[in-house]
Design an enzyme around this catalytic site. Structure first.
Site, PDB file in Angstrom:
ATOM      1  N   THR A 148       0.818  -1.214   0.000  1.00  0.00           N
ATOM      2  CA  THR A 148       0.000   0.000   0.000  1.00  0.00           C
ATOM      3  C   THR A 148       0.854   1.267   0.000  1.00  0.00           C
ATOM      4  OG1 THR A 148      -1.479   1.312   1.415  1.00  0.00           O
ATOM      5  CG2 THR A 148      -0.125  -0.313   2.525  1.00  0.00           C
ATOM      6  N   ASP A 149       0.285   2.355  -0.489  1.00  0.00           N
ATOM      7  CA  ASP A 149       1.008   3.637  -0.435  1.00  0.00           C
ATOM      8  C   ASP A 149       1.119   4.152   0.990  1.00  0.00           C
ATOM      9  OD1 ASP A 149      -1.603   4.517   0.030  1.00  0.00           O
ATOM     10  OD2 ASP A 149      -1.608   6.029  -1.548  1.00  0.00           O
ATOM     11  N   GLU A 150       0.351   3.546   1.925  1.00  0.00           N
ATOM     12  CA  GLU A 150       0.409   4.027   3.309  1.00  0.00           C
ATOM     13  C   GLU A 150       1.769   3.792   3.940  1.00  0.00           C
ATOM     14  OE1 GLU A 150      -2.761   3.759   5.956  1.00  0.00           O
ATOM     15  OE2 GLU A 150      -4.277   4.031   4.413  1.00  0.00           O
ATOM     16  N   TYR A 173      -1.946  -0.390  11.244  1.00  0.00           N
ATOM     17  CA  TYR A 173      -2.177  -1.023   9.944  1.00  0.00           C
ATOM     18  C   TYR A 173      -0.963  -0.845   9.029  1.00  0.00           C
ATOM     19  CZ  TYR A 173      -3.364  -1.156   5.030  1.00  0.00           C
ATOM     20  OH  TYR A 173      -3.308  -1.394   3.678  1.00  0.00           O
ATOM     21  N   LYS A 177       1.808  -3.586   7.511  1.00  0.00           N
ATOM     22  CA  LYS A 177       2.050  -3.813   6.074  1.00  0.00           C
ATOM     23  C   LYS A 177       3.533  -3.584   5.760  1.00  0.00           C
ATOM     24  CE  LYS A 177      -0.423  -4.593   3.041  1.00  0.00           C
ATOM     25  NZ  LYS A 177      -0.809  -5.924   2.470  1.00  0.00           N
TER      26      LYS A 177
HETATM   27  O1  DAU Z   1      -3.932   4.334   0.553  1.00  0.00           O
HETATM   28  C1  DAU Z   1      -4.245   2.969   0.467  1.00  0.00           C
HETATM   29  C2  DAU Z   1      -5.041   2.606   1.685  1.00  0.00           C
HETATM   30  O2  DAU Z   1      -6.295   3.196   1.540  1.00  0.00           O
HETATM   31  C3  DAU Z   1      -5.166   1.112   1.891  1.00  0.00           C
HETATM   32  O3  DAU Z   1      -3.895   0.566   2.126  1.00  0.00           O
HETATM   33  C4  DAU Z   1      -6.048   0.835   3.095  1.00  0.00           C
HETATM   34  O4  DAU Z   1      -6.254  -0.539   3.238  1.00  0.00           O
HETATM   35  C5  DAU Z   1      -7.359   1.528   2.896  1.00  0.00           C
HETATM   36  O5  DAU Z   1      -8.146   1.361   4.061  1.00  0.00           O
HETATM   37  C6  DAU Z   1      -7.190   2.998   2.597  1.00  0.00           C
HETATM   38  O6  DAU Z   1      -6.792   3.743   3.764  1.00  0.00           O
HETATM   39  P1  DAU Z   1      -7.478   5.114   4.159  1.00  0.00           P
HETATM   40  O7  DAU Z   1      -7.386   5.288   5.630  1.00  0.00           O
HETATM   41  O8  DAU Z   1      -6.986   6.241   3.317  1.00  0.00           O
HETATM   42  O9  DAU Z   1      -8.997   4.783   3.683  1.00  0.00           O
HETATM   43  P2  DAU Z   1     -10.392   5.107   4.345  1.00  0.00           P
HETATM   44  O10 DAU Z   1     -11.434   4.778   3.344  1.00  0.00           O
HETATM   45  O11 DAU Z   1     -10.531   4.544   5.708  1.00  0.00           O
HETATM   46  O12 DAU Z   1     -10.341   6.697   4.492  1.00  0.00           O
HETATM   47  C7  DAU Z   1     -10.162   7.525   3.365  1.00  0.00           C
HETATM   48  C8  DAU Z   1     -10.119   8.960   3.860  1.00  0.00           C
HETATM   49  O13 DAU Z   1     -11.410   9.302   4.334  1.00  0.00           O
HETATM   50  C9  DAU Z   1      -9.179   9.159   5.041  1.00  0.00           C
HETATM   51  O14 DAU Z   1      -8.579  10.439   4.954  1.00  0.00           O
HETATM   52  C10 DAU Z   1     -10.099   9.090   6.253  1.00  0.00           C
HETATM   53  C11 DAU Z   1     -11.415   9.660   5.717  1.00  0.00           C
HETATM   54  N1  DAU Z   1     -12.630   9.115   6.339  1.00  0.00           N
HETATM   55  C12 DAU Z   1     -12.772   7.766   6.361  1.00  0.00           C
HETATM   56  C13 DAU Z   1     -13.884   7.183   6.924  1.00  0.00           C
HETATM   57  C14 DAU Z   1     -14.045   5.690   6.975  1.00  0.00           C
HETATM   58  C15 DAU Z   1     -13.607   9.956   6.823  1.00  0.00           C
HETATM   59  O15 DAU Z   1     -13.478  11.210   6.781  1.00  0.00           O
HETATM   60  N2  DAU Z   1     -14.720   9.385   7.385  1.00  0.00           N
HETATM   61  C16 DAU Z   1     -14.894   8.042   7.470  1.00  0.00           C
HETATM   62  O16 DAU Z   1     -15.937   7.603   8.026  1.00  0.00           O
END
Ligand code: DAU
Length: 359
Positions: A148-150, A173, A177
Site C-alpha cells: 500500500t502507499d500508506e 495497519y 504492512k
Molecule cells: O492508501 C491505500 C489505503 O487506503 C489502503 O492501504 C487501506 O487498506 C485503505 O483502508 C485505505 O486507507 P485510508 O485510511 O486512506 O482509507 P479510508 O477509506 O478509511 O479513508 C479515506 C479517507 O477518508 C481518510 O482520509 C479518512 C477519511 N474518512 C474515512 C472514513 C471511513 C472519513 O473522513 N470518514 C470516514 O468515516
C-alpha cells in the site's frame, strides 16, 4: 518479459485473500484473460471476505464454477493450513503466489493491531517460508506482495512518492504492512527470492466493503443518513478503480523485474470534502448530509503516488476517470442492495456504533 512468463501462464497461482475486494477482482480478470492458468484461492473468510464476489451475482461474471478455480479455507498465519493450500495446487505446488490476504482498515487497527500483525506481518513470513523450498527447486517462479502507499506515510506537497522513498508509517495497519514488505525484501536479499512488491493508492469500486470511505458514504446516503467526515475533511488521497489496480498487479506479475517495487495510482488527487461533495451529488443530497466528526488519531494528511515506473516498465495505465468510476460504483451499490443488506448485519452495526457513536 521475464523468461518465466510462459511457465507462469501455464501453471497454478495461489491467490491469498481472494474473497476480498481486490483479490476477487484479480481472480476474475485472471480467469477471463489467461485460459491456461488455474487459481487456488486461499482465504480465511474473515469479516470482510465475501465469496459472492466470485459467484457471479451483482452483474459481474462468476468464476467460482470454473474448473480452473478452487477454494481452500485457510489462514496464512498458520503454517499447516498454508501447507494444505500449497498441496491443493498439485504435486509441484503453486507456480506463483500473489498475497492479497490482509487486515486493511486503519480505524480498526487503532482499536487493536493484533489481527493486523498476524495477517500482514506474520502471515507474510509464513508464506515466504512455505514458498522457499519451491523457489529453490524452481517450481515457484514468482511471489507478489500486494502492499500500500500508506507505507510512505504523510507526504508534503508537491512531492509524489516514488518507489525508492523511505518507509515512514503512521498507524498499526501501515506498520504491519511495512513489516510484511520488509520480510519480503529480506528474502529477496538473503535468498535471491523472485519477489515483487506493489504499492497502491486508495481503491474503490463494486463489492467494496462499506467500512472504507466511499462505500460507507454511498451506503449511508442511500439510507438517507449523514456521512461522517473526519476533522476538517481536507486530507488528500489518490483514488484508483479496483479494476485498474488488479490490472496493474497482473502486469507486475507477468512483466515486472524480480526484486522491484511498483506503484499504482489513479492520477486523481482529491481532498475528502471535495470527494464527499461528488458522492452527495450522485445521491442527490445536499451538504446538510455532511457531519464533521472527531478526527482519526494520527491521521495522515496526504498520500500521493508517482506511477511513472509502472507505466514505463510494465506498459500499465489507469483506464478509469474518477467521475466515471464513482458513477459506476454508485450505480452498482444501488443495484445490489441484497448484498449490502447481508453485509450490514448486526455485527456491522456493532462496529459502526463502536467506531462512530463515541466520536
Ligand atoms: O492508501 C491505500 C489505503 O487506503 C489502503 O492501504 C487501506 O487498506 C485503505 O483502508 C485505505 O486507507 P485510508 O485510511 O486512506 O482509507 P479510508 O477509506 O478509511 O479513508 C479515506 C479517507 O477518508 C481518510 O482520509 C479518512 C477519511 N474518512 C474515512 C472514513 C471511513 C472519513 O473522513 N470518514 C470516514 O468515516
Amino acid at each position: 518479459m521475464p523468461s518465466s512468463t510462459d511457465s507462469l501462464l501455464h501453471g497454478t497461482w495461489l491467490v491469498t485473500g481472494g474473497c476480498g475486494f481486490i483479490g476477487s477482482e484479480f481472480i476474475r480478470q485472471t480467469i477471463a484473460a489467461y485460459p491456461h492458468v488455474n487459481i487456488v484461492n486461499v482465504d480465511s473468510l474473515s469479516y470482510a471476505a465475501s465469496p459472492e464476489r466470485l459467484a457471479g451475482v451483482g452483474g459481474v461474471g462468476g468464476v467460482a464454477d470454473s474448473p480452473r478455480y478452487k477454494f481452500v479455507k485457510a489462514n496464512i498465519a498458520h503454517p499447516q493450513e498454508v501447507q494444505s493450500a500449497f498441496a491443493a495446487c498439485g504435486t509441484n505446488g503453486p507456480t506463483a503466489i500473489i498475497n492479497f490476504a490482509a487486515e486493511s482498515h486503519v480505524d480498526r487497527s487503532l482499536f487493536t493491531g493484533v489481527p493486523f500483525v498476524m495477517a500482514n506481518t506474520l502471515g507474510v513470513q509464513v508464506l515466504l517460508e512455505a514458498a522457499r523450498p519451491l523457489v529453490q527447486k524452481g517450481s515457484c517462479k514468482r511471489f507478489l506482495q500486494v502492499s500500500t502507499d500508506e507505507v510512505y506515510g504523510d507526504i508534503a506537497p508537491p512531492h509524489r512518492s516514488v518507489e525508492t522513498d523511505p518507509i515512514h508509517t503512521s498507524s498499526p495497519y501501515s506498520a504491519s504492512k511495512a513489516g510484511g514488505e520488509l520480510l519480503v525484501q529480506a528474502f529477496i536479499r538473503s535468498f535471491g527470492f523472485p519477489a515483487i512488491i506493489t504499492r497502491c493508492s486508495n481503491n474503490y469500486g463494486p463489492w467494496h466493503w462499506p467500512e472504507k470511505m466511499i462505500p460507507l458514504f454511498i451506503t449511508r446516503l442511500m439510507a438517507g443518513k449523514k456521512v461522517p467526515v473526519y476533522g476538517d475533511g481536507l486530507q488528500r488521497r489518490d483514488w484508483i478503480h479496483v479494476e485498474d489496480h488488479a490490472a496493474g498487479i497482473l502486469a507486475a506479475l507477468l512483466r515486472g523485474r524480480d526484486g522491484e517495487i511498483y506503484n499504482f495510482d489513479g492520477e486523481v488527487e482529491i481532498d475528502n470534502l471535495s470527494l464527499t461533495k461528488k458522492l452527495l451529488a450522485l445521491a442527490n443530497r445536499d451538504e446538510s448530509f455532511i457531519e464533521y466528526v472527531k478526527d482519526r488519531p494520527g491521521h495522515d494528511r496526504r498520500y500521493a503516488l508517482d506511477s511513472a515506473k509502472s507505466q514505463r516498465e510494465l506498459g500499465w495505465k489507469q483506464k478509469w476517470t474518477l467521475d466515471a468510476g464513482l458513477q459506476q460504483t454508485f450505480n452498482w451499490f444501488v443495484a445490489n442492495r441484497s448484498w449490502l443488506d447481508k453485509v450490514l448485519d448486526e455485527k456491522y452495526q456493532q462496529y459502526y456504533a463502536q467506531q462512530y457513536d463515541v466520536r
